[in-house]
Write a protein that holds these residues in place. Structure first.
Motif, short mmCIF file in Angstrom:
data_model
loop_
_atom_site.label_atom_id
_atom_site.label_comp_id
_atom_site.label_asym_id
_atom_site.label_seq_id
_atom_site.Cartn_x
_atom_site.Cartn_y
_atom_site.Cartn_z
N GLY A 75 0.81 -1.22 0.00
CA GLY A 75 0.00 0.00 0.00
C GLY A 75 0.84 1.27 0.00
O GLY A 75 0.51 2.24 -0.68
N ILE A 76 1.93 1.24 0.75
CA ILE A 76 2.81 2.41 0.80
C ILE A 76 3.47 2.64 -0.55
O ILE A 76 3.50 3.76 -1.06
N PHE A 77 4.01 1.57 -1.16
CA PHE A 77 4.76 1.73 -2.40
C PHE A 77 3.90 1.88 -3.64
O PHE A 77 4.30 2.56 -4.59
N PHE A 78 2.71 1.27 -3.67
CA PHE A 78 1.95 1.24 -4.91
C PHE A 78 0.58 1.91 -4.84
O PHE A 78 -0.02 2.17 -5.88
N LEU A 79 0.07 2.17 -3.65
CA LEU A 79 -1.27 2.76 -3.54
C LEU A 79 -1.27 4.13 -2.87
O LEU A 79 -2.33 4.67 -2.57
N GLY A 80 -0.10 4.65 -2.60
CA GLY A 80 -0.01 5.99 -2.03
C GLY A 80 -0.45 6.10 -0.58
O GLY A 80 -0.81 7.19 -0.13
N GLU A 81 -0.41 4.99 0.15
CA GLU A 81 -0.79 5.04 1.56
C GLU A 81 0.30 5.72 2.38
O GLU A 81 1.47 5.78 1.98
N SER A 82 -0.07 6.19 3.53
CA SER A 82 0.84 6.93 4.41
C SER A 82 2.04 6.10 4.83
O SER A 82 1.92 4.92 5.14
N ALA A 83 3.20 6.77 4.88
CA ALA A 83 4.42 6.13 5.36
C ALA A 83 5.05 7.00 6.44
O ALA A 83 6.26 7.14 6.50
N ASN A 84 4.21 7.57 7.31
CA ASN A 84 4.77 8.45 8.35
C ASN A 84 5.60 7.64 9.34
O ASN A 84 5.50 6.42 9.44
N LEU A 85 6.44 8.34 10.07
CA LEU A 85 7.41 7.71 10.96
C LEU A 85 6.75 6.83 12.02
O LEU A 85 7.22 5.72 12.29
N LEU A 86 5.66 7.27 12.59
CA LEU A 86 4.98 6.49 13.62
C LEU A 86 4.44 5.19 13.05
O LEU A 86 4.55 4.12 13.66
N ARG A 87 3.88 5.24 11.86
CA ARG A 87 3.36 4.03 11.21
C ARG A 87 4.50 3.05 10.93
O ARG A 87 4.38 1.85 11.16
N LEU A 88 5.61 3.54 10.43
CA LEU A 88 6.77 2.68 10.16
C LEU A 88 7.31 2.07 11.46
O LEU A 88 7.74 0.92 11.47
N PHE A 89 7.28 2.84 12.53
CA PHE A 89 7.72 2.33 13.83
C PHE A 89 6.87 1.13 14.25
O PHE A 89 7.39 0.10 14.67
N PHE A 90 5.56 1.25 14.12
CA PHE A 90 4.68 0.16 14.53
C PHE A 90 4.79 -1.05 13.60
O PHE A 90 4.67 -2.19 14.04
N ILE A 91 5.05 -0.82 12.32
CA ILE A 91 5.33 -1.94 11.42
C ILE A 91 6.59 -2.66 11.89
O ILE A 91 6.66 -3.89 11.91
N GLY A 92 7.58 -1.88 12.30
CA GLY A 92 8.81 -2.47 12.85
C GLY A 92 8.55 -3.30 14.08
O GLY A 92 9.16 -4.35 14.28
N LEU A 93 7.62 -2.85 14.92
CA LEU A 93 7.27 -3.64 16.11
C LEU A 93 6.65 -4.98 15.72
O LEU A 93 6.94 -6.02 16.34
N VAL A 94 5.81 -4.97 14.70
CA VAL A 94 5.19 -6.21 14.24
C VAL A 94 6.28 -7.16 13.72
O VAL A 94 6.29 -8.36 14.06
N ILE A 95 7.20 -6.65 12.93
CA ILE A 95 8.29 -7.46 12.40
C ILE A 95 9.15 -8.01 13.54
O ILE A 95 9.53 -9.18 13.54
N THR A 96 9.42 -7.18 14.54
CA THR A 96 10.17 -7.63 15.71
C THR A 96 9.42 -8.75 16.42
O THR A 96 10.03 -9.73 16.87
N GLY A 97 8.12 -8.64 16.50
CA GLY A 97 7.31 -9.68 17.12
C GLY A 97 7.40 -11.00 16.36
O GLY A 97 7.50 -12.07 16.96
#
Length: 106
Positions: A75-97
């Motif tokens: 969604g971020i790369f192809f659909l123009g969805e938000s990539a703000n820092l807080l969102r990326l941080f939480f994605i990182g938490l999911v990956i860490t999990g």
């Protein structure tokens, strides 16, 4: 095949059916509607294969996370969805999990 590879493939199909569902436009586009169902079935089949050596709860959590993170990144790369820092941080938490669950799976 290694159960973790089955789980990763299941996660890719999980991502695929969610994206196909979006592009099916409420099941009005037949190709994407069919892909949604096919990818959904394949995702569940590969998820079930992963249960051979990965605890069910761990496999399910990782399967869901792989699909969710993949869809967000798409969604971020192809659909123009938000990539703000807080969102990326939480994605990182999911990956860490996911990594933590893999490391602690018996």
């Amino acid at each position: 095949m290694n159960s973790w590879i089955y789980l990763f493939v299941a996660g890719i199909f999980e991502m695929g059916w969610v994206l196909a569902l979006k592009f099916s436009e409420n099941f009005t586009k037949l190709l994407f509607a069919v892909l949604t169902v096919v990818f959904m079935i394949l995702s569940l089949i590969f998820l079930s294969f992963s249960f051979k050596s990965i605890p069910m709860g761990t496999a399910y959590a990782c399967w869901t996370a792989i699909g969710a993170v993949g869809v967000i990144i798409f969604g971020i790369f192809f659909l123009g969805e938000s990539a703000n820092l807080l969102r990326l941080f939480f994605i990182g938490l999911v990956i860490t999990g996911i990594i933590g669950l893999k490391l602690t799976a018996s």
